[in-house]
Design a protein around this motif. Structure first.
Motif, PDB file in Angstrom:
ATOM      1  N   ALA A  35      -5.671  -9.714  10.370  1.00 47.42           N
ATOM      2  CA  ALA A  35      -6.478 -10.356  11.322  1.00 47.42           C
ATOM      3  C   ALA A  35      -5.669 -11.260  11.987  1.00 47.42           C
ATOM      4  O   ALA A  35      -6.082 -12.092  13.380  1.00 47.42           O
ATOM      5  N   GLY A  87      -7.200 -10.032   2.183  1.00 41.44           N
ATOM      6  CA  GLY A  87      -8.660  -9.687   3.472  1.00 41.44           C
ATOM      7  C   GLY A  87      -7.816 -10.168   5.164  1.00 41.44           C
ATOM      8  O   GLY A  87      -8.032 -10.052   6.217  1.00 41.44           O
ATOM      9  N   SER A 116       1.241   5.054   7.408  1.00 38.66           N
ATOM     10  CA  SER A 116       0.301   4.852   8.633  1.00 38.66           C
ATOM     11  C   SER A 116       1.846   3.712   9.276  1.00 38.66           C
ATOM     12  O   SER A 116       2.572   3.668   8.951  1.00 38.66           O
ATOM     13  N   PHE A 153       1.858   0.709  11.667  1.00 37.12           N
ATOM     14  CA  PHE A 153       1.823  -0.573  12.726  1.00 37.12           C
ATOM     15  C   PHE A 153       2.081  -0.800  14.087  1.00 37.12           C
ATOM     16  O   PHE A 153       3.640  -0.649  13.515  1.00 37.12           O
ATOM     17  N   GLY A 182      -3.865  -9.470  -2.290  1.00 39.93           N
ATOM     18  CA  GLY A 182      -4.485  -9.672  -1.071  1.00 39.93           C
ATOM     19  C   GLY A 182      -5.695 -10.539  -0.659  1.00 39.93           C
ATOM     20  O   GLY A 182      -6.350 -10.757  -1.809  1.00 39.93           O
ATOM     21  N   TYR A 204       0.960  -1.278  -0.457  1.00 40.14           N
ATOM     22  CA  TYR A 204      -0.321   0.157   0.229  1.00 40.14           C
ATOM     23  C   TYR A 204       0.961   1.390   0.272  1.00 40.14           C
ATOM     24  O   TYR A 204       0.989   2.289   0.282  1.00 40.14           O
ATOM     25  N   ILE A 251      -0.535   5.162   1.093  1.00 40.50           N
ATOM     26  CA  ILE A 251      -1.949   5.436   1.432  1.00 40.50           C
ATOM     27  C   ILE A 251      -2.470   5.957   2.364  1.00 40.50           C
ATOM     28  O   ILE A 251      -3.736   6.355   2.046  1.00 40.50           O
ATOM     29  N   GLY A 252      -2.234   5.189   3.267  1.00 41.84           N
ATOM     30  CA  GLY A 252      -2.900   5.419   4.688  1.00 41.84           C
ATOM     31  C   GLY A 252      -4.220   4.869   4.954  1.00 41.84           C
ATOM     32  O   GLY A 252      -4.548   4.159   3.910  1.00 41.84           O
ATOM     33  N   SER A 270      -7.021  -4.621  -2.909  1.00 40.06           N
ATOM     34  CA  SER A 270      -6.125  -5.584  -2.555  1.00 40.06           C
ATOM     35  C   SER A 270      -6.439  -7.029  -3.030  1.00 40.06           C
ATOM     36  O   SER A 270      -5.479  -7.429  -3.185  1.00 40.06           O
TER      37      SER A 270
HETATM   38  P1  ADP Z   1      -5.121  -8.135   2.060  1.00 40.49           P
HETATM   39  O1  ADP Z   1      -4.641  -8.764   2.040  1.00 40.49           O
HETATM   40  O2  ADP Z   1      -6.360  -7.324   1.564  1.00 40.49           O
HETATM   41  O3  ADP Z   1      -3.760  -6.489   2.579  1.00 40.49           O
HETATM   42  P2  ADP Z   1      -5.585  -6.959   5.577  1.00 40.49           P
HETATM   43  O4  ADP Z   1      -5.598  -7.375   6.383  1.00 40.49           O
HETATM   44  O5  ADP Z   1      -3.517  -7.537   5.285  1.00 40.49           O
HETATM   45  O6  ADP Z   1      -5.361  -7.618   3.988  1.00 40.49           O
HETATM   46  O7  ADP Z   1      -5.237  -5.821   5.301  1.00 40.49           O
HETATM   47  C1  ADP Z   1      -6.823  -5.906   5.240  1.00 40.49           C
HETATM   48  C2  ADP Z   1      -6.811  -3.964   4.493  1.00 40.49           C
HETATM   49  O8  ADP Z   1      -6.032  -2.899   5.916  1.00 40.49           O
HETATM   50  C3  ADP Z   1      -6.370  -4.159   3.201  1.00 40.49           C
HETATM   51  O9  ADP Z   1      -6.871  -4.487   2.676  1.00 40.49           O
HETATM   52  C4  ADP Z   1      -6.169  -2.356   3.403  1.00 40.49           C
HETATM   53  O10 ADP Z   1      -6.946  -1.787   3.080  1.00 40.49           O
HETATM   54  C5  ADP Z   1      -5.781  -1.674   4.445  1.00 40.49           C
HETATM   55  N1  ADP Z   1      -4.287  -1.920   5.038  1.00 40.49           N
HETATM   56  C6  ADP Z   1      -3.358  -2.674   5.234  1.00 40.49           C
HETATM   57  N2  ADP Z   1      -2.300  -1.975   5.781  1.00 40.49           N
HETATM   58  C7  ADP Z   1      -2.484  -1.205   5.103  1.00 40.49           C
HETATM   59  C8  ADP Z   1      -0.607   0.046   5.051  1.00 40.49           C
HETATM   60  N3  ADP Z   1       0.129  -0.558   5.517  1.00 40.49           N
HETATM   61  N4  ADP Z   1      -1.573   0.741   4.576  1.00 40.49           N
HETATM   62  C9  ADP Z   1      -3.090   1.007   4.086  1.00 40.49           C
HETATM   63  N5  ADP Z   1      -3.781   0.316   4.549  1.00 40.49           N
HETATM   64  C10 ADP Z   1      -3.452  -0.495   5.134  1.00 40.49           C
END
Ligand code: ADP
Length: 608
Positions: free
Chosen positions: A559, A555, A582, A584, A553, A499, A526-527, A548
């Protein structure tokens, strides 16, 4: 306390009446007897004296001259203290000890003389003009054969008799008064002895009524009252034992009810609350202390509760229902089970309602349903795509090599997505079946993080991203499993890479602040919008599904991060600004308690 004993005064009043009544009657009889006796004795004395006088007067009454008679009568009267009179049969007084007979009236018609004329003697009591006082007279006839010669009369002033009688009466009255006073005093103490144990028993009974069982009666007597006291004491003892059992049982029930996870409400036949435990009070929004004794419909605004209770009593059978309770914006789902209560004679006595908060259960059910629907959907999409591509290739055996290569490339992509999905699903399912503390070992967090970085560094390079790390030189022990920690680092790093557009920057930092070890992954991507931040760690939750999917991705990444962290006693947090990036953070409790080492920026190694 005895002053207030009505029984004492009742007993005593009867006793006083008895004593005073009998004292009065006895006194009256005694004094009357003594009076009679005294008069009789006076009469006898007068009679004896008259007989004496008769002897002296014989000669003069026979008609002979006796000039010495008057002198002797006076002398005798003076010595004995009695008035003597000698009267001839015709009533003429011939001698008198007090007066000159010549000056005295004819005494023939005097009452005592008239009486003596016809009999042995005659008595009379009257006022004497001669001596000027009340007198008692006794006359006896003097006879020679049948011939009446005259009379002799002896008389005494009644004042003497009265005085003596008065003295005797005074003695009688005094005796009666002293005897009565003594009897009354003794009577009071006797009555008190009878009433005292009763008063004490009353006090003890009142104490028992007030809940005091520890003061048995002191038994002093060995009679019926003592027996009553002993019976009373054994009754109190039994009562105490029974009360103890009741209180113990009640406390047990209250303890059980109040420690129950379920809410319990019991009502009587008129729907008044008999018992409500704190859980039930909280669920139905009632005040547990004030609800008891009030009608259930007045104690709570949750109508379904009172309705189910009335229905179970009306239909006399167990009923089950579910209700939604909204209070303060919080929505809860409550499962209710109502049963009629019966008394010993199997008559309806009320109803009991058990409330079970199933909100969490319902939420989990909804998540599970959602999850299954999501999995089906996620699996179906690549499978449908692969099938479509394969079918097209089968239908067109002469497909251009360039097109078929493109098809195979897309099939490969979908297969990779399926693989990712299955891998993530397996990780989720493993996480769910694992119990928190299992498979834990001391792991230096730097190791899985470095492995993950090594794996993803080429991706960062190919995407034109700048990756910086800040990893301390000392070990960062965490109690967990290496595989789980690796999954956490992989997912966070993978997301940051996914992202963050080309040219962006990513920082991976490890920190130890003494009590916790933190893994921080920051990007200039992208935040995430505020509204999505709270749900981003839910399974299959994605801000932009299409993006995603395009990026491979599933999703499930975040989790997995969250569940892995929780399983190791850690926590996750997120700070993000849409369009800016972002951060984390995953915090783990430090597995090696020691003073926090200084962590100045110089300790961080950086590079990409
Ligand atoms: P995915 O496999 O879709 O990445 P995740 O559970 O890892 O699923 O993340 C869920 C959602 O969180 C992503 O689809 C995305 O929209 C958002 N996301 C996760 N990490 C970021 C990040 N570093 N920056 C922006 N959005 C993020």
């Amino acid at each position: 306390m005895f002053v207030r004993s009505r029984l004492l005064w009742k007993l005593y009043a009867g006793y006083v009446t008895l004593i005073l009544g009998s004292a009065f009657i006895i006194g009256a009889f005694v004094s009357r007897g003594i009076e009679r006796d005294s008069i009789a004795r006076t009469r006898r004395n007068l009679e004896a004296e008259a007989i004496l006088l008769r002897e002296i007067s014989w000669k003069a009454l026979s008609g002979e001259r006796d000039p010495s008679l008057q002198g002797r009568v006076e002398d005798l009267g003076g010595r004995i203290g009695t008035r003597f009179t000698v009267i001839r049969s015709d009533g003429v007084v011939i001698a008198d000890s007090e007066m000159d007979p010549a000056r005295m009236d004819n005494h023939g018609d005097r009452q005592e003389v008239r009486a003596a004329r016809g009999g042995e003697s005659g008595t009379a009591t009257r006022f004497s003009d001669t001596v000027g006082m009340r007198m008692m007279y006794l006359a006896i006839p003097v006879r020679r054969g049948d011939h009446l010669l005259g009379f002799v009369r002896a008389s005494l002033p009644l004042t003497d008799v009265d005085r003596r009688l008065g003295q005797i009466r005074a003695v009688v009255v005094l005796t009666v008064v002293i005897a009565s006073a003594l009897a009354l005093l003794i009577g009071f103490f006797l009555a008190r002895r009878v009433t005292e144990p009763l008063v004490r028993m009353t006090r003890a009974a009142m104490a028992v009524a007030g809940g005091e069982y520890d003061h048995p009666l002191e038994i002093l007597s060995n009679d019926e009252v003592g027996d009553l006291g002993r019976a009373f004491n054994s009754m109190i003892e039994q009562l105490r034992a029974r009360m103890e059992t009741i209180v113990l049982d009640r406390n047990k029930v209250v303890a059980i009810l109040s420690s129950m996870v379920e809410g319990v409400i019991a009502v009587d036949r008129s729907e008044k609350v008999l018992h409500i435990n704190s859980v039930a009070a909280r669920i139905i929004g009632a005040d547990a202390d004030r609800a008891v004794g009030r009608r259930i419909s007045a104690a709570t605004h949750v109508r379904t509760v009172s309705e189910l209770l009335s229905r179970t009593m009306r239909e006399v059978r167990d009923l089950t229902s579910e209700t939604r309770v909204v209070s303060g914006g919080d929505e809860r789902f409550i499962e209710m089970k109502a049963s009629p209560l019966r008394d010993r004679d199997d008559r309806l006595a009320g109803a009991v309602l058990v409330l079970h908060d199933v909100t969490e259960l319902r939420r989990l059910e909804a998540i599970r349903k959602d999850f299954v629907a999501n999995i089906s959907h996620e699996l179906k999409t690549p499978v449908t795509a692969i099938r479509g591509l394969v079918e097209t290739m089968i239908d067109d055996p002469e497909m251009e090599p360039a097109r078929s290569r493109d098809f195979l490339g897309r099939i490969n992509e979908q297969t990779a997505r399926l693989t990712n999905l299955v891998t993530d699903l397996l990780a989720v399912s493993r996480l769910e079946s694992k119990d928190g503390a299992a498979d834990r070992e001391l792991v230096d967090l730097r190791v899985p993080v470095r492995e993950s970085l090594e794996g993803l560094l080429p991706v960062a390079r190919s995407k034109g991203l700048h990756l910086e790390t800040g990893i301390p030189e000392f070990p960062l022990p965490v109690s967990g499993d290496a595989e789980g920690l690796r999954q956490i680092a992989d997912n966070l790093l993978d997301n940051a890479l996914k992202y963050t557009p080309a040219g962006g920057k990513i920082w991976v930092r490890l920190r130890d602040d003494g009590s916790a070890v933190t893994l921080e992954v920051e990007d200039t991507g992208i935040g995430i919008d505020k509204e999505h931040q709270a749900r981003i760690f839910e399974r299959f939750y994605r801000v932009d599904k299409a993006r995603s999917r395009r990026l491979g991705g599933t999703g499930l990444g975040l989790a997995i991060v969250k569940h892995q962290a929780l399983a190791m006693g850690g926590s996750v947090s997120l700070e993000s600004t849409p369009g800016a990036g972002s951060v984390f953070r995953v915090r783990f409790p430090s597995a090696a308690p020691r003073p926090a080492p200084p962590s100045p920026p110089s300790l961080f190694e950086s590079g990409n």
